[in-house]
Enzyme design. Structure first.
Site, PDB file in Angstrom:
ATOM      1  N   HIS A  66      -6.238   7.157  12.112  1.00 32.15           N
ATOM      2  CA  HIS A  66      -5.860   5.739  12.015  1.00 32.15           C
ATOM      3  C   HIS A  66      -4.431   5.576  11.534  1.00 32.15           C
ATOM      4  O   HIS A  66      -4.049   4.477  11.101  1.00 32.15           O
ATOM      5  CB  HIS A  66      -6.827   5.001  11.075  1.00 32.15           C
ATOM      6  CG  HIS A  66      -8.196   4.870  11.662  1.00 32.15           C
ATOM      7  ND1 HIS A  66      -9.297   4.518  10.930  1.00 32.15           N
ATOM      8  CD2 HIS A  66      -8.655   5.073  12.928  1.00 32.15           C
ATOM      9  CE1 HIS A  66     -10.370   4.495  11.712  1.00 32.15           C
ATOM     10  NE2 HIS A  66     -10.003   4.835  12.926  1.00 32.15           N
TER      11      HIS A  66
ATOM     12  N   ARG B  81       0.821  -1.214   0.000  1.00 35.22           N
ATOM     13  CA  ARG B  81       0.000   0.000   0.000  1.00 35.22           C
ATOM     14  C   ARG B  81       0.853   1.262   0.000  1.00 35.22           C
ATOM     15  O   ARG B  81       0.468   2.284  -0.568  1.00 35.22           O
ATOM     16  CB  ARG B  81      -0.949  -0.029   1.215  1.00 35.22           C
ATOM     17  CG  ARG B  81      -1.940  -1.196   1.106  1.00 35.22           C
ATOM     18  CD  ARG B  81      -2.787  -1.337   2.338  1.00 35.22           C
ATOM     19  NE  ARG B  81      -3.716  -0.233   2.461  1.00 35.22           N
ATOM     20  CZ  ARG B  81      -4.251   0.142   3.619  1.00 35.22           C
ATOM     21  NH1 ARG B  81      -3.927  -0.493   4.735  1.00 35.22           N
ATOM     22  NH2 ARG B  81      -5.099   1.135   3.669  1.00 35.22           N
TER      23      ARG B  81
ATOM     24  N   ASN C 238      -8.368   7.716   6.733  1.00 33.13           N
ATOM     25  CA  ASN C 238      -7.496   7.183   5.686  1.00 33.13           C
ATOM     26  C   ASN C 238      -6.030   7.342   6.061  1.00 33.13           C
ATOM     27  O   ASN C 238      -5.652   8.289   6.766  1.00 33.13           O
ATOM     28  CB  ASN C 238      -7.768   7.896   4.359  1.00 33.13           C
ATOM     29  CG  ASN C 238      -9.213   7.705   3.904  1.00 33.13           C
ATOM     30  OD1 ASN C 238      -9.878   6.772   4.356  1.00 33.13           O
ATOM     31  ND2 ASN C 238      -9.701   8.609   3.069  1.00 33.13           N
TER      32      ASN C 238
ATOM     33  N   ASN D 242     -21.909  10.104   0.559  1.00 28.61           N
ATOM     34  CA  ASN D 242     -21.476   8.710   0.522  1.00 28.61           C
ATOM     35  C   ASN D 242     -22.111   7.977  -0.658  1.00 28.61           C
ATOM     36  O   ASN D 242     -23.226   8.315  -1.067  1.00 28.61           O
ATOM     37  CB  ASN D 242     -21.847   8.005   1.832  1.00 28.61           C
ATOM     38  CG  ASN D 242     -20.906   6.832   2.133  1.00 28.61           C
ATOM     39  OD1 ASN D 242     -19.700   7.017   2.250  1.00 28.61           O
ATOM     40  ND2 ASN D 242     -21.465   5.639   2.206  1.00 28.61           N
TER      41      ASN D 242
HETATM   42  N1  APR Z   1     -17.688   8.336  -3.211  1.00 32.23           N
HETATM   43  C1  APR Z   1     -18.286   8.355  -1.990  1.00 32.23           C
HETATM   44  N2  APR Z   1     -18.388   7.259  -1.185  1.00 32.23           N
HETATM   45  C2  APR Z   1     -17.850   6.114  -1.668  1.00 32.23           C
HETATM   46  C3  APR Z   1     -17.209   6.015  -2.917  1.00 32.23           C
HETATM   47  C4  APR Z   1     -17.148   7.197  -3.701  1.00 32.23           C
HETATM   48  N3  APR Z   1     -16.569   7.215  -4.917  1.00 32.23           N
HETATM   49  N4  APR Z   1     -16.796   4.726  -3.098  1.00 32.23           N
HETATM   50  C5  APR Z   1     -17.156   4.047  -1.976  1.00 32.23           C
HETATM   51  N5  APR Z   1     -17.800   4.877  -1.131  1.00 32.23           N
HETATM   52  C6  APR Z   1     -18.329   4.575   0.195  1.00 32.23           C
HETATM   53  C7  APR Z   1     -18.904   3.181   0.320  1.00 32.23           C
HETATM   54  O1  APR Z   1     -20.288   3.208   0.003  1.00 32.23           O
HETATM   55  C8  APR Z   1     -18.656   2.882   1.809  1.00 32.23           C
HETATM   56  O2  APR Z   1     -19.791   3.251   2.584  1.00 32.23           O
HETATM   57  O3  APR Z   1     -17.242   4.635   1.089  1.00 32.23           O
HETATM   58  C9  APR Z   1     -17.488   3.786   2.189  1.00 32.23           C
HETATM   59  C10 APR Z   1     -16.217   3.011   2.476  1.00 32.23           C
HETATM   60  O4  APR Z   1     -16.449   2.267   3.649  1.00 32.23           O
HETATM   61  P1  APR Z   1     -15.264   1.370   4.245  1.00 32.23           P
HETATM   62  O5  APR Z   1     -14.630   0.581   3.142  1.00 32.23           O
HETATM   63  O6  APR Z   1     -15.832   0.675   5.448  1.00 32.23           O
HETATM   64  O7  APR Z   1     -14.175   2.442   4.710  1.00 32.23           O
HETATM   65  P2  APR Z   1     -14.165   3.292   6.044  1.00 32.23           P
HETATM   66  O8  APR Z   1     -15.540   3.675   6.460  1.00 32.23           O
HETATM   67  O9  APR Z   1     -13.183   4.386   5.824  1.00 32.23           O
HETATM   68  O10 APR Z   1     -13.538   2.245   7.110  1.00 32.23           O
HETATM   69  C11 APR Z   1     -13.243   2.771   8.388  1.00 32.23           C
HETATM   70  O11 APR Z   1     -12.239   0.663   8.962  1.00 32.23           O
HETATM   71  O12 APR Z   1     -10.899  -1.058   8.239  1.00 32.23           O
HETATM   72  C12 APR Z   1     -10.943   0.050   9.071  1.00 32.23           C
HETATM   73  O13 APR Z   1      -9.159   1.442   9.712  1.00 32.23           O
HETATM   74  C13 APR Z   1      -9.928   1.058   8.612  1.00 32.23           C
HETATM   75  O14 APR Z   1     -10.128   3.445   8.412  1.00 32.23           O
HETATM   76  C14 APR Z   1     -10.780   2.222   8.122  1.00 32.23           C
HETATM   77  C15 APR Z   1     -12.050   2.061   8.924  1.00 32.23           C
END
Ligand code: APR
Length: 243
Positions: A116, A67, A99, A212
């Site tokens: 994080h 990464r 992120n 989102n």
């Molecule tokens: N624009 C807006 N939202 C988006 C897009 C986009 N182009 N693509 C995906 N998403 C949304 C998805 O619908 C989802 O709800 O982004 C969200 C990503 O969710 P996760 O993958 O769960 O990521 P996140 O919420 O940042 O996870 C939180 O979990 O694994 C741990 O530490 C890690 O920081 C991370 C934390």
């Protein structure tokens, strides 16, 4: 629901943004839960943990080195750039990100709290000091040693793993408790304490806005919801707010 131009009527607004993996998705950085939360058939939860680091440091190191190398191949997208414009034009602006990539900074944001951790830095396992290690020689498969100890020690990824305490929580709670607007962008609302910040913002009287792709687990907490891609929605929203 508040009208998008409501923010423009409060030039002294204090704005806090919380971003998640979704804001980096259009830059080509994989999210955690959109593809079933897998990396090379490993559950993220099985790789990003202190136990995994103790039991199989090569696997964890390889996951993060992959990464870290990817940071050199991706660019900030229009959503990152829109947030940087919002920061320039709002009196008080705090960006909290879940992120670990550096796309907010490369998109022009300055006041960024990585709750994080960060891929660009590594942490000495003994002194806990962070050091930036993104030179070519730092991105191979071999473990790296610190520059802070007389007898160099192994460096670990400067990432908050499951079960570890997120970073900058004091500054984060202070900002969320005192903001006029709390905006969440690209997060599934699964992981606490990040997913609970909207509740604090609501209880402190802030207007809460969500951008989102899908409706997240904590959707009911928001005053205003915009579903779709952040790179498409956010530039228009920021223009509406600022003009
Ligand atoms: N624009 C807006 N939202 C988006 C897009 C986009 N182009 N693509 C995906 N998403 C949304 C998805 O619908 C989802 O709800 O982004 C969200 C990503 O969710 P996760 O993958 O769960 O990521 P996140 O919420 O940042 O996870 C939180 O979990 O694994 C741990 O530490 C890690 O920081 C991370 C934390």
């Amino acid at each position: 629901m508040i009208s998008p131009n409501h923010m423009a009527s409060m030039p002294v607004s204090s704005v806090v943004v919380l971003s998640g993996a979704g804001i980096s998705a259009e830059s080509g950085v994989g999210t955690f839960r959109d593809n079933g939360g897998l990396w090379e058939n490993h559950r993220i939860e099985d790789v990003a943990t202190p136990t995994a680091w103790q039991k199989n440091p090569e696997l964890v190191w390889n996951f993060y080195q992959t990464r870290r190398r990817q940071l050199l191949e991706v660019e900030p997208n229009l959503a990152h750039i829109a947030l940087s414009k919002l920061e320039d034009d709002v009196k008080e602006f705090t960006l909290i990100t879940q992120n670990v990539d550096d796309l907010h900074e490369r998109g022009g944001s300055t006041n960024v709290f990585h709750m994080h951790g960060r891929l660009r830095t590594l942490r000495c396992e003994i002194s806990q000091k962070h050091e930036e290690r993104m030179k070519k020689d730092d991105l191979g498969d071999d473990f790296l040693l610190c520059n802070c100890c007389v007898e160099p020690n192994r460096l670990r990824p400067d990432i908050v793993w499951f079960g570890e305490m997120p970073m900058h929580l004091e500054e984060i709670y202070e900002a969320v408790e005192n903001c006029d607007y709390f905006i969440v962008i690209g997060s599934s609302g699964h992981v606490y304490p990040a997913a609970g910040l909207v509740n604090i913002a609501n209880s402190c009287g802030a207007k809460t806005i969500l951008v989102n792709f899908d409706s997240p687990a904590n959707a009911s907490e928001f005053d205003e919801i915009h579903l779709g891609k952040a790179g498409k929605i956010l530039p228009n929203l920021v223009n509406d707010w600022l003009n």
